[in-house]
Design an enzyme around this catalytic site. Structure first.
Site: not given
Ligand code: BGC
Length: 773
Positions: A357-358, A488, A600-601
């Site tokens: 998906w980046d 995640e 995480k992000q």
């Protein structure tokens, strides 16, 4: 974190040879041209630590899945980017002794990536145990103009002796992937064609049967003259070398120019591969090394003319942004809609080299703004072509009626990721693919794309969401259970706010897109409705879900909750985690990570970034203030979103901190993992941090909005934007913003509440600005 790359505006420079840093440098100094690429391995034999990597776009191997416990729905294979034949190799013997930087004394060493002209160079001096000294200078590149071709010029000077220098240029197909689930060899030989001063080796991949013909030709020069003495051919099934010896006098230089081509059966009929490889070799040999190199510099000058960012007063930041832009342009050139952008590009094997998906969530804006429209469009068409496989993927998981779930990781549209909590649950990726269609049309104004390709994809995605939610009698709302959001470090959660939000957005956008196409392209609309067998009851259900989808919120704090129950966690800021326990994923058990509050992000913040127009600034601020301190940024994709939001909130200092963290991530090896390859997809996030972050660029109603800030570390910065026929150079200084347009169409820019028309060939200065949104 390391700090050994010399700061320079246009070049990446390493001085001195430290074998412990070699694999990191092999990643950093990688070269590529969108069709092929490689790590900065040495031409001559090196027996020290190295990760050899030469990659051909689109050529992969379906490595049989390896899991501890099989779950129904897992894919059979994980597609791996393939380490392909080594075409750069030139073994050197000096009076019978191999030149190997691991065994000789290295007197001096310098490696330089010349980003302006697009080539890699290396110089070193070496002393053998018997005191003989050589001086070497090597230059190589992957040609942007002849993009199936690469070239090497290798000069070796006998410094203090007269003796025999033996050169063995070769092609070696006997290469292995470091990332292989069962240690298999992925290639097998097909044929060898050997001629005078040239040879072509054809290898095929097992299972996928991709054929790649790798040809080489070489010329040797001594004392300025081309030599034509005898050569010897050395052959094995998967290897061919030529060997020539030159008697060199002290102080004299032997030069070899090696030309190589890589042709794959993806682009040529198998029966023609060798012929075409030999023809292309002939073509590049006639051009010659110098002309190829000059053409390379010209081609890069054109790329820089459309994509450069200049930062005045901060060399580290300047070098970093150019490095990011350079690597993005080396990875994807957008000529072929079968290709995409792997998280490591052509610089390593990690992540399988596949599409994530980046691409849609991070990379698209860079290519939209810096390359011809076709480049970004091809990224979208790539997904359109994979729609049947996304539908099959959803069916495999129990969905029906044309619902599409795009894969978490793919090469050719098939899912090849196999961790249930990600493969089956990290479904927000579908949202990014729909959002990219919206983003592309918003940017380019190419509304015809919807009827041509976009709408079918949107319908498949909307159908998936409509089946993935369920009605909760208890809440009297639709809910979405068992998902993994972008963060995640949480798995199998209920009602991830980001996923619910993007799902509902997809449904709304699909309904809008349907009416748009119905009005603007009635014939195509009818054809799409017929092709997809779309029912009125479906669109009715989508509207009901939009209306009644549940979103977890905390009213007291005025924030969105990452998922149900998030506030049950012990909320301790990440700053309290001892430094020796970071990164968490290398120090804590997975169980501990999952129970912790650490993110995480960007997750909720990812949604606020993508859909910012739906939220007021105070809502964004409250959520940012709550989530940012809990975020550990253990994905390279995280700091850029935070940089953009920090800039939006006027927090220049934090925006700058996050910028540096994303921009020099690989150059300074922040995450201690650059040796595996570069973080190519997060490099686009670095670009966004400047353009969308500091400069605050947004597209609304066909106009570009800017809200620039200037970090105090910088005197000024300048970037280029292609927008609907305009090519704008935006120059931000402490007192004004200048817009000059060297494109063919006028553009309207909106700064500080006012529109300014910037006509072709004209410059507009907007004086004294403040940071306002
Ligand atoms: C991130 C994902 C990303 C993947 C590839 C993971 O670490 O969490 O969001 O898609 O890396 O870059």
């Amino acid at each position: 974190m390391k700090n050994y790359i010399v700061h320079d505006e246009w070049n990446i420079i390493e001085t001195g040879f430290d074998p412990a840093l070699n694999k990191i440098s092999e990643s950093i100094f990688s070269i590529g041209n969108g069709r092929m690429g490689q790590r900065a391995n040495f031409e001559e034999h090196y027996s020290g630590e190295s990760l050899q990597g030469s990659y051909i776009a689109g050529v992969y191997y379906p490595d049989k899945t390896r899991v501890g416990w099989w779950k129904n729905g897992y894919p059979e294979y994980f597609a791996k980017v393939l380490n392909a034949a080594n075409w750069i190799g030139i073994d050197i013997d000096v009076d019978g002794v191999p030149l190997d930087l691991n065994t000789v004394e290295v007197i001096h060493f310098q490696r330089v990536l010349h980003m302006q002209e697009g080539y890699l160079s290396r110089r070193f001096g070496a002393r053998f145990s018997d005191g003989k000294e050589v001086e070497v200078e090597a230059v190589r590149f992957c040609s942007l103009v002849d993009n199936e071709c690469g070239a090497v010029r290798y000069r070796i000077t006998a410094k203090n002796f007269s003796g025999k220098i033996q050169l063995r240029p070769y092609v070696d197909g006997g290469v292995r992937n470091a990332d292989s689930n069962y240690g298999e060899l992925f290639w097998e030989p097909v044929s060898k064609h050997i001629g005078a001063r040239r040879a072509t080796l054809t290898m095929r991949t097992k299972k996928t049967d991709f054929w790649v013909a790798t040809g080489m030709a070489y010329e040797v020069f001594y004392g300025g003259a081309r030599l034509s003495q005898q050569e010897m051919t050395i052959e094995r099934d998967d290897y061919v070398a030529k060997s020539v010896s030159v008697a060199a006098s002290a102080g004299q230089t032997v030069e070899i120019r090696k030309y190589a081509v890589n042709l794959s059966s993806e682009n040529h009929p198998k029966s023609e591969l060798v012929n075409r490889a030999e023809q292309l070799l002939g073509h590049v040999v006639v051009k010659g090394f110098d002309r190829l190199l000059a053409e390379q510099a010209d081609a890069w000058a054109l790329k820089w003319a459309e994509s450069d960012i200049r930062i005045e007063g901060d060399i580290a930041a300047q070098q970093a942004i150019r490095f990011n832009i350079f690597q993005l342009n080396q990875t994807y050139t957008g000529e072929d809609d079968r290709l995409n952008i792997g998280p490591k590009g052509f610089t390593g094997e990690k992540y399988g080299g596949s599409t994530y998906w980046d691409t849609e969530a991070y990379c698209l804006p860079f290519y939209l703004a810096t390359a011809p429209r076709q480049v970004a469009r091809n990224l979208l068409v790539y997904r359109y072509k994979h729609l049947p496989k996304a539908i099959a993927n959803a069916e495999k998981l129990g969905f029906s009626g044309g619902a599409a779930l795009y894969p978490m990781v793919t090469m050719d549209g098939e899912e090849c990721h196999n961790e249930w909590e990600i493969t089956f649950e990290e479904i927000h990726r579908n949202g990014a693919i729909a959002f990219a269609i919206y983003n592309y049309i918003r940017y380019t104004g190419d509304t015809a794309y919807l009827a041509e390709y976009g709408l079918e994809v949107l319908i498949g995605i909307a159908r998936f969401w409509a089946q993935r939610v369920n009605w909760s009698e208890a809440r009297k709302r639709y809910v979405m259970l068992g998902v993994t959001g972008p963060n995640e470090y949480e798995n199998n959660v209920n009602n991830n706010w980001y996923t619910n939000t993007i799902a509902s957005w997809c449904l709304s956008y699909t309904l809008d897109a349907l009416s748009e196409v119905q009005q603007s392209a009635t014939g195509q609309y009818a054809a799409i409705v017929a092709k997809t067998a779309l029912q009125a009851s479906e669109t009715g259900l989508w509207a009901a879900i939009i209306d009644k989808l549940y979103y977890p919120v905390d009213e007291a704090r005025g924030i969105f909750l990452q998922q149900d129950g998030f506030l049950d966690k012990e909320l301790v800021p990440a700053a309290a985690i001892p430094a020796d326990q970071r990164p968490l994923n290398q120090h804590w058990s997975w169980d501990r990570i999952l129970r912790s509050c650490y993110i995480k992000q960007a997750d909720v913040l990812q949604g606020l970034y993508l859909l910012e127009d739906r939220f007021d600034i105070e809502t964004i601020r409250r959520n940012y203030d709550f989530y940012e301190p809990l975020t550990v940024h253990e994905s390279s994709l995280s700091p850029c979103v935070h940089a953009i939001l920090a800039a939006k909130l006027g927090d220049e200092a934090r925006a700058y901190q996050f910028y540096l963290r994303t921009a020099r991530l690989d150059l300074d090896d922040y995450n201690n993992d650059t040796e595996d390859g570069l973080h190519i997809t997060s490099m686009a996030g670095t670009w966004m941090s400047i353009v969308e972050g500091f400069a605050g660029m947004r597209v609304r109603d066909g106009r570009l909005y800017f809200s620039p800030m200037l970090p105090k570390q910088w005197q000024a910065y300048t970037f280029k934007i292609k927008f609907r026929g305009a090519l704008l150079t935006v120059h931000v200084t402490p007192t004004r913003v200048n817009f000059s347009n060297t494109g063919e169409q006028a553009a309207t820019v909106h700064v500080l509440g006012r529109d300014h028309e910037v006509g072709p060939g004209s410059t507009t200065a907007v004086p004294k600005y403040e940071h306002v949104r």
